[in-house]
Design a protein around this motif. Sequence first.
Motif, PDB file in Angstrom:
ATOM      1  N   UNK A  76      38.425  37.370  36.955  1.00 43.21           N
ATOM      2  CA  UNK A  76      39.738  37.654  37.547  1.00 43.21           C
ATOM      3  C   UNK A  76      39.660  38.761  38.593  1.00 43.21           C
ATOM      4  N   UNK A  77      38.847  39.771  38.329  1.00 47.52           N
ATOM      5  CA  UNK A  77      38.711  40.850  39.319  1.00 47.52           C
ATOM      6  C   UNK A  77      37.348  41.500  39.163  1.00 47.52           C
ATOM      7  N   UNK A  78      37.036  42.381  40.096  1.00 50.56           N
ATOM      8  CA  UNK A  78      35.694  42.949  40.124  1.00 50.56           C
ATOM      9  C   UNK A  78      34.803  42.070  40.986  1.00 50.56           C
ATOM     10  N   UNK A  79      33.539  42.465  41.078  1.00 53.63           N
ATOM     11  CA  UNK A  79      32.623  41.750  41.970  1.00 53.63           C
ATOM     12  C   UNK A  79      31.315  41.437  41.263  1.00 53.63           C
ATOM     13  N   UNK A  80      30.855  40.207  41.452  1.00 53.38           N
ATOM     14  CA  UNK A  80      29.508  39.842  41.000  1.00 53.38           C
ATOM     15  C   UNK A  80      28.765  39.316  42.215  1.00 53.38           C
ATOM     16  N   UNK A 123      36.583  43.601  29.958  1.00 48.52           N
ATOM     17  CA  UNK A 123      37.536  44.651  30.324  1.00 48.52           C
ATOM     18  C   UNK A 123      36.899  45.663  31.257  1.00 48.52           C
ATOM     19  N   UNK A 124      36.333  45.162  32.343  1.00 49.52           N
ATOM     20  CA  UNK A 124      35.708  46.072  33.285  1.00 49.52           C
ATOM     21  C   UNK A 124      34.235  46.268  32.976  1.00 49.52           C
ATOM     22  N   UNK A 125      33.455  45.231  33.172  1.00 49.12           N
ATOM     23  CA  UNK A 125      32.026  45.304  32.884  1.00 49.12           C
ATOM     24  C   UNK A 125      31.258  45.585  34.170  1.00 49.12           C
ATOM     25  N   UNK A 126      30.374  46.574  34.117  1.00 44.64           N
ATOM     26  CA  UNK A 126      29.504  46.859  35.257  1.00 44.64           C
ATOM     27  C   UNK A 126      28.068  46.869  34.784  1.00 44.64           C
ATOM     28  N   UNK A 127      27.208  46.243  35.560  1.00 44.91           N
ATOM     29  CA  UNK A 127      25.804  46.134  35.138  1.00 44.91           C
ATOM     30  C   UNK A 127      24.941  45.745  36.334  1.00 44.91           C
ATOM     31  N   UNK A 128      24.007  46.608  36.705  1.00 47.76           N
ATOM     32  CA  UNK A 128      23.060  46.193  37.735  1.00 47.76           C
ATOM     33  C   UNK A 128      21.812  45.608  37.086  1.00 47.76           C
ATOM     34  N   UNK A 129      21.332  44.529  37.651  1.00 45.22           N
ATOM     35  CA  UNK A 129      20.098  43.921  37.140  1.00 45.22           C
ATOM     36  C   UNK A 129      19.099  43.849  38.283  1.00 45.22           C
ATOM     37  N   UNK A 130      18.001  44.587  38.113  1.00 42.27           N
ATOM     38  CA  UNK A 130      16.980  44.610  39.169  1.00 42.27           C
ATOM     39  C   UNK A 130      16.035  43.430  39.003  1.00 42.27           C
ATOM     40  N   UNK A 131      15.340  43.125  40.079  1.00 31.93           N
ATOM     41  CA  UNK A 131      14.310  42.087  40.003  1.00 31.93           C
ATOM     42  C   UNK A 131      13.290  42.435  38.938  1.00 31.93           C
ATOM     43  N   UNK A 132      12.969  41.474  38.117  1.00 26.62           N
ATOM     44  CA  UNK A 132      11.972  41.692  37.075  1.00 26.62           C
ATOM     45  C   UNK A 132      12.532  42.306  35.803  1.00 26.62           C
ATOM     46  N   UNK A 133      13.789  42.674  35.826  1.00 27.85           N
ATOM     47  CA  UNK A 133      14.403  43.197  34.596  1.00 27.85           C
ATOM     48  C   UNK A 133      14.483  42.110  33.537  1.00 27.85           C
ATOM     49  N   UNK A 193      21.074  41.039  40.621  1.00 27.83           N
ATOM     50  CA  UNK A 193      22.399  40.673  40.125  1.00 27.83           C
ATOM     51  C   UNK A 193      23.190  41.958  39.966  1.00 27.83           C
ATOM     52  N   UNK A 194      24.321  42.014  40.632  1.00 26.54           N
ATOM     53  CA  UNK A 194      25.133  43.214  40.534  1.00 26.54           C
ATOM     54  C   UNK A 194      26.503  42.835  39.983  1.00 26.54           C
ATOM     55  N   UNK A 195      26.872  43.494  38.906  1.00 22.56           N
ATOM     56  CA  UNK A 195      28.159  43.219  38.262  1.00 22.56           C
ATOM     57  C   UNK A 195      28.955  44.510  38.309  1.00 22.56           C
ATOM     58  N   UNK A 196      30.102  44.485  38.952  1.00 20.64           N
ATOM     59  CA  UNK A 196      30.873  45.716  39.127  1.00 20.64           C
ATOM     60  C   UNK A 196      32.319  45.521  38.671  1.00 20.64           C
ATOM     61  N   UNK A 197      32.658  46.228  37.609  1.00 17.61           N
ATOM     62  CA  UNK A 197      34.031  46.290  37.108  1.00 17.61           C
ATOM     63  C   UNK A 197      34.670  44.901  36.959  1.00 17.61           C
ATOM     64  N   UNK A 198      33.958  44.028  36.276  1.00 13.71           N
ATOM     65  CA  UNK A 198      34.437  42.643  36.155  1.00 13.71           C
ATOM     66  C   UNK A 198      35.396  42.503  34.975  1.00 13.71           C
ATOM     67  N   UNK A 199      36.516  41.879  35.270  1.00 16.06           N
ATOM     68  CA  UNK A 199      37.508  41.592  34.232  1.00 16.06           C
ATOM     69  C   UNK A 199      37.758  40.093  34.153  1.00 16.06           C
ATOM     70  N   UNK A 200      38.033  39.658  32.935  1.00 12.39           N
ATOM     71  CA  UNK A 200      38.294  38.241  32.731  1.00 12.39           C
ATOM     72  C   UNK A 200      39.181  38.048  31.509  1.00 12.39           C
ATOM     73  N   UNK A 201      40.251  37.296  31.687  1.00  8.03           N
ATOM     74  CA  UNK A 201      41.125  36.993  30.553  1.00  8.03           C
ATOM     75  C   UNK A 201      41.219  35.490  30.355  1.00  8.03           C
ATOM     76  N   UNK A 202      41.343  35.083  29.103  1.00  7.10           N
ATOM     77  CA  UNK A 202      41.767  33.718  28.794  1.00  7.10           C
ATOM     78  C   UNK A 202      43.205  33.823  28.311  1.00  7.10           C
ATOM     79  N   UNK A 203      44.133  33.425  29.123  1.00  6.07           N
ATOM     80  CA  UNK A 203      45.538  33.630  28.773  1.00  6.07           C
ATOM     81  C   UNK A 203      45.802  35.119  28.644  1.00  6.07           C
ATOM     82  N   UNK A 204      46.329  35.526  27.490  1.00  2.66           N
ATOM     83  CA  UNK A 204      46.640  36.944  27.322  1.00  2.66           C
ATOM     84  C   UNK A 204      45.479  37.690  26.665  1.00  2.66           C
TER      85      UNK A 204
END
Lengths: 220, 243
Positions: free
Chosen positions: B56-60, B20-30, B4-15
Motif C-alpha cells: 500500500x505504501x513505502x518503496x521496494x 506496519x512499516x517494514x524496512x530492510x536492505x538486502x545486499x548482493x550475496x546476503x 533489494x531495498x525495502x523501505x517503510x512498506x505497509x500492507x493491509x488486507x481489508x482492515x
Amino acid sequence: MIYKLQFADLLPYWDVLVRGLAFTILLTLASTLSGVAVGTLGASARTFGPQWLSRLVGAYVELIRNTPFLVQLFFVYFGLPAAGLKLTETQAAFIAMTINLGAYSTEIIRAGIEATPKGVIEAGVSLAMTRLQVLRHVVLKPAFEKVWPALASQIIIVMLGSSVVSQISAEDLTYAANFIQSRNFRAFESYFVVALAYLMLAILARAILRALGSRLFPKA
Amino acid sequence: MPLVSIVDVRKSFGSNEVLKGVSLPVERGDVVAIVGRSGSGKSTLLRCINGLESHDSGTITVDGLEVGGAATDMRVLRRQVGMIFQQFNLFPHLTALGNVMLAPRIVLKMGEREARDIALDMLAKVGLADKRDNYPSQLSGGQQQRVAIARALAMRPMALLCDEITSALDPELINEVLRVVETLASEGMTLMLVTHEMRFARDVGTKLVFMHQGRVHEEGPPKALFAAPQTLELQQFIGASRA
Ligand SMILES: Nc1ncnc2c1ncn2[C@@H]1O[C@H](COP(=O)(O)OP(=O)(O)O)[C@@H](O)[C@H]1O
Ligand SMILES: [Mg+2]
C-alpha cells in the motif's frame, strides 16, 4: 395379424442411409472442433478475462443452457434470415451445434480451469509469464485433463442431439430414416436400423475420445 | 545500493494491517533468514517483493527497479527474482525437464536446444539429472522442491525468495533441499529465506530478521542474535523453537 419384419425393404435405400450417416459424422466432427474451441475461449474469458467479457460469456452460457436446442436451431435457420443472414440447412445446423456445445463446454472447461491450484498459477507469474502465457502453457492442459470425461460425454450428447437437425431438412441420419419410411412404410425397421447406427456411433466416439485422452495426457 | 531495498512498506488486507512499516536492505550475496511466528507477515513481505501482492505504501526496489512503479515492467523485475514455494507448485502436466524449460522458452524466448541445455544443467545442479523425464507425481516432495529450485534458477535470477520451502516435507527429505540452498548460498546467490529451520538460519544465514506483528522486531548477525537475543519476543521465540 402379426407384423413381419422386412429389413430387406431398406436395401434399395442404402445410399440414403450412408449419406445420412456420413453427414451426421461430419457435422458432429466439425461442430465438436468449433464448439470446443468456442468453449475454450469462453472458459478462458470467463476466468482470465476482464469482468465485462466474463459477464457477457456468462449470459451466453445461461441463454443456451436454458433454452431447447430445437428452438436454437429454428432461431438460427428461420430467425436469422429476418436479420439478413440466409443460411443453408447445413450451415444452420453447424452453427447451432457450435453455439450449443460452445456454451456447455465453456462451463465444463471453466470448472477445470478453476480447479487449478492458486500456487501453480503464482509459480507461472513468478517466472515472469504473462497472464495469457500462464493460461495457455500452465492452466489449460491440466484443466482439459481434469474435465476430459465430462467433455467427452457432452460431445456425445450433442452428437445424439444432432438428430433434430432433420427438422430443418438437413440430410442427416434421422432425415434418412424419415425419408426411407415415408417411401417404403417400414417405420419400425427404418428407425430401428438408424437407432442402431446412433448407438454404434456413440460407442465409437466414446472409444475414440478415450484413446485421444490417454494420448493427450500421458502420465503414469 | 542494496540489491533489494525495502523501505517503510505497509500492507493491509481489508482492515488487517499485516506489514506496519517494514524496512530492510538486502545486499548482493546476503542470505537473509526471516523468522517469526505464523501470521507475523513473513510470506506477505516476500510476496510484495515480486509483486504477487501489492504493497500500500513505502518503496521496494529490486536492482533499481521499483516494484509496482509506473515505469516498471513487472515481468522484467520478476526475471531477476525467483520464488520457491512451500507447496512446490510444479506444473503437473510437464516432466521435470519440461518444468525447468518452460519459462526460458516462452519468457526468455530461448531456442529449444539452448533451453534444454540450461535446464539439464540446472537439474544436474540440484542432483536430479536422472529424473528429467519424471512427472511431478512421480517424484518425492524433496525431489519436487529441488525441481522447483532448478526451475527458478534456469531464469538466471539475481535473488531467490524462498517461503518455508521445507515446511511441507517429511523430516528425512528436508536435508536434501537445504543442502542445495546451502550450495547456492556458498556460490554467492542472494537469498531471502522464510524458514523454521533455526540451525540452518544460524549456520547459513548472513543476517537474521525476526518479524513480529508486521514489523522487523529485531535483526542482526544470526549467531549473535541466537546467542543473545535483545528482545523478550525473540528470546521467547527461540526458546519455543528449541523446545
Ligand atoms: N490474501 C490474503 N487475504 C487476507 N488476509 C491475508 C492474506 N494473506 C495473508 N493474510 C493475513 O495476513 C497475515 C500475515 O500472513 P502471512 O504473511 O502469511 O504470515 P506468515 O507468513 O508470517 O505466517 C495473517 O493474519 C493472514 O491471515
Ligand atoms: Mg507464511
